[in-house]
Design a protein around this motif. Structure first.
Motif, PDB file in Angstrom:
ATOM      1  N   TYR A 278       0.823  -1.202   0.000  1.00 34.70           N
ATOM      2  CA  TYR A 278       0.000   0.000   0.000  1.00 34.70           C
ATOM      3  C   TYR A 278       0.864   1.263   0.000  1.00 34.70           C
ATOM      4  O   TYR A 278       1.919   1.316   0.622  1.00 34.70           O
ATOM      5  CB  TYR A 278      -0.906   0.023   1.240  1.00 34.70           C
ATOM      6  CG  TYR A 278      -1.901  -1.099   1.288  1.00 34.70           C
ATOM      7  CD1 TYR A 278      -3.019  -1.104   0.447  1.00 34.70           C
ATOM      8  CD2 TYR A 278      -1.731  -2.168   2.163  1.00 34.70           C
ATOM      9  CE1 TYR A 278      -3.932  -2.141   0.489  1.00 34.70           C
ATOM     10  CE2 TYR A 278      -2.647  -3.209   2.212  1.00 34.70           C
ATOM     11  CZ  TYR A 278      -3.744  -3.194   1.372  1.00 34.70           C
ATOM     12  OH  TYR A 278      -4.645  -4.223   1.414  1.00 34.70           O
ATOM     13  N   ASP A 325      -2.590  -0.134  -4.183  1.00 36.85           N
ATOM     14  CA  ASP A 325      -2.011  -1.414  -3.784  1.00 36.85           C
ATOM     15  C   ASP A 325      -1.584  -2.147  -5.042  1.00 36.85           C
ATOM     16  O   ASP A 325      -2.427  -2.477  -5.877  1.00 36.85           O
ATOM     17  CB  ASP A 325      -3.038  -2.241  -3.002  1.00 36.85           C
ATOM     18  CG  ASP A 325      -2.589  -3.685  -2.792  1.00 36.85           C
ATOM     19  OD1 ASP A 325      -1.364  -3.938  -2.789  1.00 36.85           O
ATOM     20  OD2 ASP A 325      -3.474  -4.565  -2.644  1.00 36.85           O
ATOM     21  N   ASP A 348     -13.295  -1.326  -1.056  1.00 39.36           N
ATOM     22  CA  ASP A 348     -13.666  -2.614  -0.481  1.00 39.36           C
ATOM     23  C   ASP A 348     -13.624  -2.459   1.038  1.00 39.36           C
ATOM     24  O   ASP A 348     -12.552  -2.356   1.635  1.00 39.36           O
ATOM     25  CB  ASP A 348     -12.681  -3.693  -0.941  1.00 39.36           C
ATOM     26  CG  ASP A 348     -13.002  -5.066  -0.383  1.00 39.36           C
ATOM     27  OD1 ASP A 348     -13.917  -5.177   0.466  1.00 39.36           O
ATOM     28  OD2 ASP A 348     -12.322  -6.039  -0.771  1.00 39.36           O
ATOM     29  N   LEU A 351     -11.142  -4.131   3.468  1.00 38.13           N
ATOM     30  CA  LEU A 351      -9.752  -3.713   3.567  1.00 38.13           C
ATOM     31  C   LEU A 351      -9.486  -2.815   4.773  1.00 38.13           C
ATOM     32  O   LEU A 351      -8.333  -2.654   5.184  1.00 38.13           O
ATOM     33  CB  LEU A 351      -9.316  -2.978   2.299  1.00 38.13           C
ATOM     34  CG  LEU A 351      -9.114  -3.803   1.029  1.00 38.13           C
ATOM     35  CD1 LEU A 351      -8.677  -2.901  -0.108  1.00 38.13           C
ATOM     36  CD2 LEU A 351      -8.079  -4.893   1.269  1.00 38.13           C
ATOM     37  N   ASP A 354      -7.339  -4.373   7.235  1.00 39.72           N
ATOM     38  CA  ASP A 354      -6.046  -4.891   6.797  1.00 39.72           C
ATOM     39  C   ASP A 354      -4.939  -4.199   7.584  1.00 39.72           C
ATOM     40  O   ASP A 354      -4.790  -2.975   7.545  1.00 39.72           O
ATOM     41  CB  ASP A 354      -5.890  -4.631   5.294  1.00 39.72           C
ATOM     42  CG  ASP A 354      -4.646  -5.274   4.709  1.00 39.72           C
ATOM     43  OD1 ASP A 354      -3.541  -4.951   5.182  1.00 39.72           O
ATOM     44  OD2 ASP A 354      -4.780  -6.078   3.774  1.00 39.72           O
ATOM     45  N   LEU A 357      -2.504  -2.023   5.549  1.00 41.19           N
ATOM     46  CA  LEU A 357      -3.094  -0.760   5.113  1.00 41.19           C
ATOM     47  C   LEU A 357      -3.152   0.226   6.273  1.00 41.19           C
ATOM     48  O   LEU A 357      -2.797   1.410   6.131  1.00 41.19           O
ATOM     49  CB  LEU A 357      -4.492  -0.998   4.545  1.00 41.19           C
ATOM     50  CG  LEU A 357      -5.295   0.252   4.175  1.00 41.19           C
ATOM     51  CD1 LEU A 357      -4.534   1.126   3.178  1.00 41.19           C
ATOM     52  CD2 LEU A 357      -6.663  -0.137   3.602  1.00 41.19           C
TER      53      LEU A 357
END
Length: 395
Positions: A278, A325, A348, A351, A354, A357
């Motif tokens: 990312y 990403d 999304d 994510l 994540d 991220l």
């Protein structure tokens, strides 16, 4: 081509572009000048883009980048299309040569409509150059130092954005490598400048040889890219673009995308990394702006999403700073100055949890808060003007 094959090709193209852009960590620790030489010139519009882009690619601090500016290892110069980019020292002469048409055209228009003769401009250029040394002078001090050599252009000049002849001379002198514009604070994200004397050897390039050299660099940075992509970046006509790429032996790797032959084998063997990578970047970052084809980095389903009442797939540029990403646009972000935080949204929702991220967001937030103070998209992108974008991202 099946839907799965199309998706695989999209993923591989985007990841390859990110790889060539150094957004996969391959350039971590490299000097800023090397990063710009290998990944392309950084568009400079008085915003945070160069800082964000270089940090994402090599991990440089703002202090590192400002020191590179002070050493003239990197510098903001008018170059492709006459627009300001941050360039490495090895490309100063090329950048000025491909950008010289803009001040030259302005001088021709001033001669045609305002009676500013070439002889008058030549005299003013010599007076300005003689007034400058190693200590930066702003335009007001240059005007005072050159006296009657600067002439007011009256109401007609003001209509054309030229109150005096001084900006014409400054533009020509900079394009000729005889003066250098330096930021007053030493920072790349502001637009207050002074000027110093400079003696840059432009190398005797013709416009044709300069365009050919630019094409070679461009396709090393941005391939695969179409001729239309190169035309956008360079500002060339169709005929000039075709002439510029004629000696490169470019290979069509599908859908009109062209690549230098020396990169084809590596491209065909390239595999998309399994792990995400990312990066929080400016909307003007090279991952987008080298091609200025936003659809390349957006999934078809995400192209239907809206921001600011506009469909993303219908935009030429991202409506906010971008989160990518492996070359894919996965979200948008802005910096809220009052809250001292990055405000972000990913397409999304899954994510958001994540860990990689969230770590990228936290690291960017610290960089902006502690080193930049703000993350303007361009010089006039004030915190107040950004309020609607921040609110939509929060929403």
């Amino acid at each position: 081509m099946s839907m799965d094959a199309q998706r695989h090709r999209r993923d591989r193209l985007r990841a390859w572009w990110a790889h060539r852009q150094g957004l996969d960590g391959a350039l971590m620790g490299a000097p800023p000048a090397e990063v710009l030489a290998r990944t392309g010139w950084a568009r400079s519009v008085g915003g945070s883009g160069p800082y964000l882009g270089l940090r994402a690619r090599c991990g440089a601090s703002r202090e590192d980048m400002d020191a590179a500016v002070a050493r003239v290892d990197i510098h903001e110069l008018p170059s492709a299309r006459g627009c300001a980019y941050v360039l490495p020292a090895a490309d100063y002469a090329l950048g000025l040569t491909v950008g010289a048409h803009a001040p030259e055209a302005e001088a021709r228009q001033a001669a045609k409509h305002l009676g500013v003769t070439p002889a008058e401009l030549d005299g003013l250029c010599e007076a300005v150059r003689g007034a400058l040394g190693d200590v930066p002078l702003d335009p007001a001090k240059i005007k005072a130092a050159t006296g009657d050599a600067v002439r007011g252009l009256g109401p007609e000049g003001k209509k054309r954005g030229l109150s005096t002849t001084l900006p014409l001379a400054l533009g020509l002198l900079q394009a000729r490598g005889r003066i250098r514009r330096v930021p007053v604070s030493g920072r790349l994200d502001q637009q207050r400048y002074g000027y110093v004397a400079w003696d840059l050897d432009l190398g005797g390039r013709t416009p044709e040889t300069a365009r050919a050299e630019l094409a070679r660099r461009y396709f090393d940075w941005a391939a695969p890219a179409s001729l239309a992509h190169f035309r956008w970046f360079s500002g060339c006509t169709v005929a000039a673009a075709k002439a510029a790429v004629a000696g490169l032996g470019l290979v069509d790797v599908g859908e009109g995308l062209l690549m230098p032959p020396g990169l084809v084998d590596a491209f065909e063997a390239y595999a998309v990394p399994d792990e995400p990578s990312y990066a929080l970047l400016a909307g003007t970052d090279g991952i987008h702006l080298l091609h200025r084809d936003l659809g390349r980095i957006i999934e078809p389903a995400d192209a239907e999403r809206e921001f600011g009442g506009k469909r993303l797939g219908g935009l030429a540029d991202a409506p906010a700073h971008i989160i990518v990403d492996r070359g894919r646009l996965v979200g948008l972000w802005e910096y809220d100055v009052d809250a001292a935080e990055v405000v972000w949204r990913v397409f999304d929702a899954a994510l958001r949890d994540d860990a990689a991220l969230r770590a990228a967001v936290t690291a960017t937030e610290s960089f902006v808060r502690d080193e930049l103070g703000d993350a303007r998209a361009f010089s006039l992108d004030s915190p107040k003007a950004r309020v609607p974008r921040v609110a939509e991202l929060r929403g």
